[in-house]
Enzyme design. Structure first.
Site, PDB file in Angstrom:
ATOM      1  N   ASP A 130      30.286  38.285-131.753  1.00  0.00           N
ATOM      2  CA  ASP A 130      30.516  39.507-132.538  1.00  0.00           C
ATOM      3  C   ASP A 130      30.849  39.190-133.998  1.00  0.00           C
ATOM      4  O   ASP A 130      31.818  39.712-134.558  1.00  0.00           O
ATOM      5  CB  ASP A 130      31.659  40.333-131.927  1.00  0.00           C
ATOM      6  CG  ASP A 130      31.528  40.532-130.438  1.00  0.00           C
ATOM      7  OD1 ASP A 130      30.385  40.683-129.970  1.00  0.00           O
ATOM      8  OD2 ASP A 130      32.563  40.534-129.740  1.00  0.00           O
TER       9      ASP A 130
ATOM     10  N   GLU B 168      26.488  50.082-128.501  1.00  0.00           N
ATOM     11  CA  GLU B 168      27.738  49.583-129.077  1.00  0.00           C
ATOM     12  C   GLU B 168      27.439  48.753-130.320  1.00  0.00           C
ATOM     13  O   GLU B 168      26.281  48.565-130.705  1.00  0.00           O
ATOM     14  CB  GLU B 168      28.500  48.742-128.053  1.00  0.00           C
ATOM     15  CG  GLU B 168      27.803  47.449-127.657  1.00  0.00           C
ATOM     16  CD  GLU B 168      28.569  46.643-126.621  1.00  0.00           C
ATOM     17  OE1 GLU B 168      29.448  47.219-125.947  1.00  0.00           O
ATOM     18  OE2 GLU B 168      28.288  45.433-126.476  1.00  0.00           O
TER      19      GLU B 168
ATOM     20  N   HIS C 215      25.172  42.357-131.435  1.00  0.00           N
ATOM     21  CA  HIS C 215      26.427  42.624-132.151  1.00  0.00           C
ATOM     22  C   HIS C 215      26.363  42.020-133.555  1.00  0.00           C
ATOM     23  O   HIS C 215      27.076  41.094-133.904  1.00  0.00           O
ATOM     24  CB  HIS C 215      27.644  42.115-131.416  1.00  0.00           C
ATOM     25  CG  HIS C 215      28.866  42.869-131.848  1.00  0.00           C
ATOM     26  ND1 HIS C 215      29.571  43.696-131.002  1.00  0.00           N
ATOM     27  CD2 HIS C 215      29.477  42.964-133.058  1.00  0.00           C
ATOM     28  CE1 HIS C 215      30.569  44.250-131.665  1.00  0.00           C
ATOM     29  NE2 HIS C 215      30.525  43.827-132.918  1.00  0.00           N
TER      30      HIS C 215
END
Length: 475
Positions: A42, A218, A282
């Site tokens: 991430d 996400e 991500h």
């Protein structure tokens, strides 16, 4: 009939006028080495006005927030790492410390992150830290509290951006009424830790590639370019099925109106077995050291099969590569490139809408290269040895452009001396522009890689047009 006139490429970093009247964004070449950092997922990288790149990321222990800085992107690989905050021993913010992002807002530093409770690790919510020091490695990181949204449910991956004078927060959150895992939301902010108004739901995972393993949207990240707002996001389970999608809105539209946004129906970035990169996602965006190239930052793994829960596998790595732009002003992510040095594209000097590529393994130059990887090549140490270079395909690693009876083909390296010589070149200053490059054949000295009728050969050069045909700009 071959067009004999040629168009010189404008200054690097400018928009090149193409023959169909459209434009393509030209920018100087950049090169990095992947992976950038092992066991950092991430990843979020920002370039600050102090000349430093700042990186934060998820650590596999899920127990702390780390920070690195360097004056170059590659320098982050060896930069010292500081722990600027650790999880609580009990209660809120006591488990699953995920996906930190660092932002500089109104003279202060902020870190957005997700965390669970020590006694309920899946009660994930979004939290904010603040540091008023000019140097985020000093001063005190204050806990500003939880970001309160319209639902008290699983929520994570907060990011913030400004557009037309308004600061927004985008994030992922579960809606029990929908029954999936997470959707994407957007809301304006009244301060760096508080949203205002009713959030807009921008995306729900419904497409087949968004729902493998889990129904997930996400990790939103925003890039504003060319009159549009692009929001990338990640989808599906965090194994090799993890991939990136994209929403797009006009920069003049009402971003809080879900109808302003359109969703790409296919992933923009996904696993690639040929390059041994799996589960890319991500992401965040930053810029190159010269400020002229957008850089895609993301994590992935270099193997497909995972034993057990992917969240327990520690080997997601931070990676970076150049983001390219199509003639219509939309981003072209290409594929996750192989480990090692990142590749280039070779723009024709006299036909600046065209790039070196291969079609059915024949070398040529073509326009409208939406299949980006076919026009990307690594410049590696020549198969003929020191002092030479070879041009290795990104979409077909182990394959090289080579001279075959004075024609350029993309062939697999067979390990022989003859192949090594035919696939090696001496890199020269551009024959029509010393800032560009030309490649002299090792197996046929005096002959240069050039295009003729848009097909690649190695030939001797005698005219200005010949020399222009043998000149390429690296991007």
């Amino acid at each position: 009939m071959r067009r004999r006139t040629f168009l010189a490429l404008p200054a690097l970093g400018a928009a090149a006028s193409l023959m169909d009247g459209s434009t393509a964004l030209a920018s100087p070449a950049v090169t990095y080495t992947n992976p950038l950092i092992a066991q950092r997922a991430d990843p979020h990288i920002v370039r600050h006005t102090d000349g430093y790149y700042y990186l934060t990321a998820t650590v596999p222990e899920y127990d702390r927030i780390i920070l690195r800085r360097a004056t170059t992107l590659q320098g982050l690989a060896g930069a010292s790492e500081s722990v600027i905050w650790r999880k609580h021993a009990s209660g809120d913010m006591g488990a699953h410390i995920w996906a930190p992002e660092i932002h500089f807002i109104n003279g202060k530093w902020y870190i957005y992150f997700a965390a669970g409770r020590s006694n309920d690790v899946w009660r994930i919510r979004m939290w904010v830290l603040e540091n008023s020091s000019a140097d985020p490695f000093t001063g005190t990181w204050l806990e500003k509290g939880r970001i309160v949204t319209h639902l008290d449910t699983f929520s994570l991956d907060a990011t913030t951006f400004t557009h037309n004078g308004t600061r927004y927060l985008s994030w992922a959150q579960q809606d029990p009424a929908i029954g999936g895992n997470t959707n994407l939301y957007l809301a304006p902010m009244s301060n760096p830790w508080t949203i205002s108004g009713t959030p807009a739901r921008l995306s729900v995972p419904t497409l087949s590639w968004e729902t493998v393993g889990y129904k997930v949207n996400e990790g939103p990240s925003v890039l504003i370019r060319n009159g549009k707002v692009f929001m990338t996001y990640s989808a599906s389970a965090t194994d090799s099925n993890y991939c990136m999608g994209m929403l797009t809105a006009s920069a003049s539209s009402n971003l809080m109106n879900p109808a302003s946004w359109s969703k790409k129906q296919q992933p923009v970035f996904r696993s690639n077995a040929a390059t041994s990169q799996y589960g890319p996602g991500h992401n965040s965006f930053t810029v190159s050291e010269d400020g002229q190239s957008d850089i895609l930052v993301y994590h992935d793994r270099n193997y497909r099969d995972i034993s057990g829960d992917p969240l327990n596998d520690p080997n997601r790595r931070t990676r970076i590569q150049k983001l390219y732009w199509n003639a219509d002003g939309t981003p072209n992510f290409g594929i996750p490139v192989p480990d090692g040095a990142t590749p280039y594209r070779f723009r024709s000097y006299n036909f600046p809408d065209r790039f070196i590529r291969q079609v059915s393994f024949r070398g040529r130059i073509d326009a409208d290269m939406t299949n980006l990887a076919e026009s990307q090549f690594r410049i590696v140490t020549g198969l003929a040895g020191s002092g030479t270079v070879s041009l290795e395909s990104t979409s077909n690693p182990g394959y090289y452009l080579r001279n075959r009876n004075y024609e350029i083909w993309l062939d697999r390296n067979d390990g022989t001396t003859g192949f090594g010589n035919s696939a090696s070149f001496t890199r020269r200053a551009g024959q029509s522009d010393s800032a560009a490059v030309s490649f002299e054949s090792v197996s046929a000295p005096g002959r240069y890689l050039r295009h003729y009728d848009y097909v690649l050969y190695v030939q001797q050069l005698s005219t200005a047009t010949d020399r222009a045909d043998a000149t390429f700009s690296l991007e």
